[in-house]
Design a protein around this motif. Structure first.
Motif, short mmCIF file in Angstrom:
data_model
loop_
_atom_site.label_atom_id
_atom_site.label_comp_id
_atom_site.label_asym_id
_atom_site.label_seq_id
_atom_site.Cartn_x
_atom_site.Cartn_y
_atom_site.Cartn_z
N THR A 1 0.84 -1.19 0.00
CA THR A 1 0.00 0.00 0.00
C THR A 1 0.88 1.24 0.00
OG1 THR A 1 -1.79 -1.14 1.13
CG2 THR A 1 -1.74 1.26 1.34
N ALA B 1 -4.36 6.96 1.34
CA ALA B 1 -3.60 5.77 0.97
C ALA B 1 -4.36 5.00 -0.09
CB ALA B 1 -3.34 4.89 2.20
N THR C 1 -4.35 0.95 -1.89
CA THR C 1 -3.79 -0.40 -1.91
C THR C 1 -3.43 -0.81 -3.33
OG1 THR C 1 -5.90 -1.51 -2.26
CG2 THR C 1 -5.33 -0.96 0.02
N THR D 1 -9.08 2.77 -1.69
CA THR D 1 -8.54 4.03 -1.17
C THR D 1 -9.02 4.33 0.24
OG1 THR D 1 -10.35 5.24 -2.21
CG2 THR D 1 -8.30 5.05 -3.46
N GLN E 1 2.68 -2.49 4.33
CA GLN E 1 1.41 -3.20 4.45
C GLN E 1 0.36 -2.22 4.99
OE1 GLN E 1 1.17 -6.32 3.28
NE2 GLN E 1 3.31 -6.00 2.71
N VAL E 2 -0.88 -2.41 4.60
CA VAL E 2 -1.91 -1.42 4.85
C VAL E 2 -2.12 -1.17 6.34
CG1 VAL E 2 -3.76 -3.11 4.65
CG2 VAL E 2 -4.25 -0.68 4.28
#
Length: 121
Positions: free
Chosen positions: A33, A50, A52, A57, A99-100
């Motif tokens: 992300t 942000a 991914t 979003t 990573q998200v």
């Protein structure tokens, strides 16, 4: 390790638009992300947006309705389109890649050096 480089900042007038770019490279750059935070002088860092790898979003509250985040996976690049800029948007904008869950928590591990955005009234 992922390298992150921002571009596109500058000095503009209130009401103008800017598009920031964030290019990621290195191992795993294509599967993470990408997001933006900003920090104004004397203030805490704020989450902006942000996106991914699948295009989902996330938007923070700070610029909601005036920004759009997108990404081009073929270039491992994310874009932040900012419209109707206000003097209060003046800050250093940082791109972060991870990573998200880590990114949204503010604990992302791969940060760029930031790009300055200055909005004059």
């Amino acid at each position: 390790q992922v390298q992150v480089v921002e571009s596109g900042g500058g000095s503009v007038q209130a009401g103008d638009s800017l598009r920031l770019s964030c290019a990621a490279s290195g191992r795993s750059a294509s599967i993470v992300t990408m997001g933006w935070f900003r920090q104004a002088a004397g203030k805490e860092r704020e989450f902006v947006a942000a996106v991914t790898v699948t295009g989902y979003t996330y938007y923070g509250d700070v610029m909601k309705g005036r920004i759009t985040i997108s990404r081009d996976n073929s270039k491992n690049t994310a874009y932040l389109q900012m419209n109707t800029l206000e003097p209060e948007d003046s800050a250093v904008y940082y791109c972060v890649v991870d990573q998200v869950d880590k990114l949204l928590a503010g604990t992302g591990r791969n940060w760029g050096r930031g790009t300055q955005v200055t909005v004059s009234s």
